[in-house]
Structures are given as structure tokens and as C-alpha cells.
Design an enzyme around this catalytic site. Structure first.
Site, short mmCIF file in Angstrom:
data_model
loop_
_atom_site.label_atom_id
_atom_site.label_comp_id
_atom_site.label_asym_id
_atom_site.label_seq_id
_atom_site.Cartn_x
_atom_site.Cartn_y
_atom_site.Cartn_z
CG HIS A 1 16.49 -13.35 54.54
ND1 HIS A 1 16.08 -14.54 53.99
CD2 HIS A 1 16.30 -13.48 55.88
CE1 HIS A 1 15.66 -15.35 54.95
NE2 HIS A 1 15.78 -14.74 56.10
CG ASP B 1 12.88 -8.78 51.53
OD1 ASP B 1 11.95 -8.59 52.32
OD2 ASP B 1 13.75 -9.66 51.69
CD GLN C 1 13.31 -8.10 59.57
OE1 GLN C 1 12.82 -7.49 60.52
NE2 GLN C 1 13.41 -9.40 59.56
CE LYS D 1 10.52 -12.08 58.54
NZ LYS D 1 11.39 -12.74 59.50
CB CYS E 1 18.77 -16.36 56.35
SG CYS E 1 18.01 -17.72 57.20
N1 PMP Z 1 13.70 -11.06 53.81
C1 PMP Z 1 14.02 -10.51 54.98
C2 PMP Z 1 14.66 -9.15 54.98
C3 PMP Z 1 13.74 -11.17 56.18
O1 PMP Z 1 14.06 -10.61 57.34
C4 PMP Z 1 13.13 -12.44 56.13
C5 PMP Z 1 12.83 -13.21 57.40
N2 PMP Z 1 13.88 -13.25 58.31
C6 PMP Z 1 12.79 -12.97 54.90
C7 PMP Z 1 13.10 -12.27 53.75
C8 PMP Z 1 12.11 -14.29 54.78
O2 PMP Z 1 10.83 -14.21 55.33
P1 PMP Z 1 9.93 -15.51 55.48
O3 PMP Z 1 10.76 -16.54 56.14
O4 PMP Z 1 8.78 -15.05 56.32
O5 PMP Z 1 9.52 -15.91 54.11
#
Ligand code: PMP
Length: 408
Positions: free
Chosen positions: A122, A199, A202, A225, A363
């Protein structure tokens, strides 16, 4: 086994009618819906306990502080961390990664050093490292992804050099749902004394995480999430690392002593929590984790696996569709494209059928480039999704194909 239909009742938003009918929410990788117990807890906190934490000696402040610190202990247990000092409240995954990129970067990244990420990150776990490398004259290296979306893990040994200072990667891809072999990567990294950040944005919603078993050095995730409020997140760091890192943000609540000439900082976790924390968010995160714990991950996983397998089976019956990351070790989502139909067009029609999916690059533009596509349609699942949602998703896809391509 919990009755999942009963669990759906816990989420008031799912009772809403949109376009005159119940909707199917399949955008859980972006954010999850909130159960009533979490919403009640937020309301209860604001109506009975609201007060700034760690500041006052009055009754309300002490109660709010106790609620905040008790949330920290709940998160510690949730991640099986050794100590509450290893749990830092942040504003989310992005915030957590930026804090480490700044603090770790300041202390340990110099010109010519190397940081390794993967080709499926991401942007939140890509850009902070890219910017750090640019600032410091370091090099960002990428573990490639194969045609199925699986990491080409054999390349890791080639990428690691004497100059590698950190590996940062996602546990579960937010596009493909693929689970990366994080334990193996941590073992390899540690054999070269390289720390690893995982990270978990997910991951935490779908299966239990044990940071001790993973042996990772940092682990990050977002509350929104996993059924909690937005604006609250977690940065877990091993004590020995947090001791070595200086804060990169400064303000109230994170100091031991401030004088005109010099400031000394509090110990972790507070030295990384400058300013007023999202204490109500922390309380909501505690409620969300308790909600998950009350159901139990074994039931959650069994149910999610059933719905996911059902979806995979149903997708096999569809024609003119490409599914990305078509491998067995994945969870939570399916990313796909329909032949000759732009994902945005598809999602616009699906919306009108009451099926809410996400489209775009998610993203993860480097991954899109790897597949040579502009974006995908992503259907992502949570514990309240049922087989009937999959049926409606499949019907909706067929409707798109019928409208957009008369010949299908
Ligand atoms: N890493 C991953 C794997 C994600 O799926 C996401 C959110 N789509 C993020 C980072 C960023 O999370 P946040 O916008 O809640 O900071």
C-alpha cells in the site's frame, strides 16, 4: 459456533435501505462497519467520562486515563506483546509507519544504506520509505511479485546486503488478499540482524496475530479496519527498539522535563504520543477487540473461510473475468476485472444494484503497473458477510456484463 445472522444484527448500518433495498457492503478492506457495542461505548465515554488524559488529577481525567491505559492493555493482549510499553497509540497504519520512518530513519539510515519493501505495498508502506531514502541518499529495493501476485521470495537473499537496514512489508495484500510468508522473511532478516516492520492493516480483522510468534520488530494496524473508530491506530515496537528510537514529533504529554536549553523525553510509549491522543478512539478500539474476542477468532475464521470459498466457487462459474492473485493462501478479498469493461463503469452499475465494492488502484500503483492495469474491482469481506451477499455480488457482475457488453 456463533450464529452469523445474529451477528449481522449487531451492525445497525446493515439494516439501512439504500435505493429502497438492503445493500451489500463489500468494501471492508477500506473500512469496516461498527457494531452497536462499539457505538454505545463511544457514546458512553463522551456522555460520562470525557476528559483529557494524563493531564489532570480530577476524577474525570483519572477515569479517562484509566480507560485509555486499559485499552492499551487490551491491545497488548490482542497482539500478545510482552509489555504495554510496546503499544503506542497513533492515528492509524499510515501514521504508525511514518513515525517509524522518521524515528528509525533519523537514527539508523545513512547515505548508501538500503531499505527493502515489496512490490505489493500500500502507498502507506511505500512512500514513507521512498521519501526517507531520498532524504538520506539511501536506496529503496523491492521484492518482486510474480504473475500470480505472489512474492518472489527467493530474491530476498539477493536483495539483502551489508547495507540493508530494514525490511517493511505487508502481512496481507490490500489488493489481492494474499498472505505473505512473514515468519520466513523475519527469520531470514534476523539472520542478518535486520529488523522487520509488518503492516498488519489487512490481517488483524481476519485472524489472530501474535507478535512474539512472528518475532517482528514493529507491527502496525488501523482501528477502523477492525470495527473501531477512524483516527486510532497501533504501532507495536519491541522494547529494545523503542528504547533506541528518539521521538520525531514533539509537544505535550511526552516529556520528562523541559527547560529553555534542553528537553528530556518520557519513556515509551508516551514519548511517541505527543499532543492529545485520540483517547476516545482508544476506548472504541478496546470495545472492538472485546467484540472480536467475544465471538472468537475460530468462529470468525471458519465463517469467513466458508463465505470466501463459496465466492471463489461462484467466481469460477463467471465468464470473461480476470481474478488477480489467484492462489490458495489468501483471505478477505477478491480483486478482478471484467473483459472490456472499465472497473469504474462496473462499480457504478454495481452501486445501483446495491452492491458496494471498491475500484481503482487501491493505493497500490506499483502493483497495478506490474499487472499492466489501471485498476481492479475489489470485493472485500468481513465477519458479517454471508453467502447471500456473494450471490448478490455475482448477480450484480452478470448485470454489468449484460448492460456493458450485449454479446455476453
Ligand atoms: N496498509 C494496508 C495494507 C492497507 O490496506 C491500508 C488501508 N487501505 C493502509 C496501509 C493504510 O491504512 P490507513 O489509511 O488506515 O492509515
Amino acid at each position: 459456533m456463533n450464529d452469523i445472522n445474529h451477528l449481522r444484527e449487531d451492525f445497525p448500518i446493515l439494516k439501512r435501505l439504500i435505493y429502497g433495498k438492503p445493500f451489500v457492503y463489500l468494501d471492508n478492506a477500506a473500512t469496516t462497519q461498527k457494531p452497536q457495542v462499539v457505538l454505545d461505548k463511544i457514546l458512553e465515554f463522551y456522555t460520562t467520562q470525557n476528559s483529557n488524559i494524563h493531564r489532570g488529577v480530577h476524577y474525570l481525567s483519572e477515569e479517562a486515563t484509566a480507560a485509555y491505559e486499559s485499552a492499551r492493555e487490551t491491545v497488548r493482549k490482542f497482539l500478545n506483546a510482552d509489555d504495554v510499553s510496546e503499544i503506542i497509540f497513533t492515528h492509524g497504519t499510515t501514521d504508525s509507519i511514518n513515525i517509524i520512518a522518521d524515528s528509525f530513519g533519523q537514527a539508523f539510515i545513512n547515505q548508501g544504506d538500503e531499505i527493502i519493501v515489496t512490490g505489493m505495498e500500500h502507498h502507506s508502506n511505500f512512500i514513507p520509505w521512498q521519501m526517507l531514502c531520498k532524504r538520506k541518499g539511501a536506496m529503496l529495493k523491492v521484492i518482486p511479485v510474480d504473475d500470480n501476485g505472489t512474492l518472489v521470495i527467493d530474491k530476498l537473499n539477493e536483495l539483502i546486503t551489508q547495507k540493508t537496514r530494514l525490511i517493511s512489508l505487508t502481512y496481507v495484500s490490500n489488493v489481492l488478499g494474499i498472505l505473505n510468508p512473514v515468519v520466513e522473511i523475519v527469520k531470514t532478516a534476523h539472520s542478518f540482524d535486520i529488523p522487520v516492520l509488518i503492516d498488519g492493516a489487512q490481517a488483524v480483522q481476519h485472524f489472530p496475530v501474535d507478535v512474539k510468534a512472528l518475532d517482528c520488530d514493529f507491527f502496525v494496524f488501523s482501528g477502523h479496519k477492525i470495527f473501531a473508530e477512524t483516527g486510532i491506530g497501533i504501532l507495536y515496537g519491541k522494547q529494545n527498539w523503542l528504547e533506541k528510537l528518539a521521538p520525531s514529533r514533539f509537544g505535550g504529554g511526552m516529556v520528562k522535563k523541559v527547560e529553555i536549553e534542553e528537553t528530556s523525553f518520557a519513556d515509551a510509549p508516551l514519548k511517541f504520543e505527543a499532543g492529545t491522543s485520540n483517547f476516545a478512539g482508544a476506548v472504541s478500539l478496546k470495545a472492538a477487540i472485546e467484540y472480536i474476542n467475544n465471538i472468537g477468532f475460530s468462529d470468525i475464521m471458519a465463517h469467513e473461510q466458508d463465505v470466501f470459498d463459496y465466492a471463489v466457487g461462484k467466481f469460477k462459474e463467471l465468464e470473461k473475468i480476470t481474478i488477480y492473485g489467484n492462489v490458495s493462501n489468501r483471505c478477505g478479498m477478491l480483486s478482478f476485472n471484467l473483459d472490456k469493461i472499465h472497473p469504474y463503469d462496473a462499480a457504478l452499475i454495481m452501486d445501483k444494484t446495491g452492491v458496494f465494492v471498491r475500484t481503482g488502484t487501491h493505493c497500490a500503483e506499483p502493483l497495478m503497473k506490474h499487472f499492466g492495469i489501471d485498476g481492479t474491482i475489489r470485493a472485500s469481506f468481513a465477519l458479517y458477510n454471508i453467502r447471500d451477499d456473494v450471490d448478490k455480488l455475482v448477480e450484480s457482475i452478470k448485470r454489468v456484463q449484460k448492460i456493458m457488453c450485449a454479446e455476453i
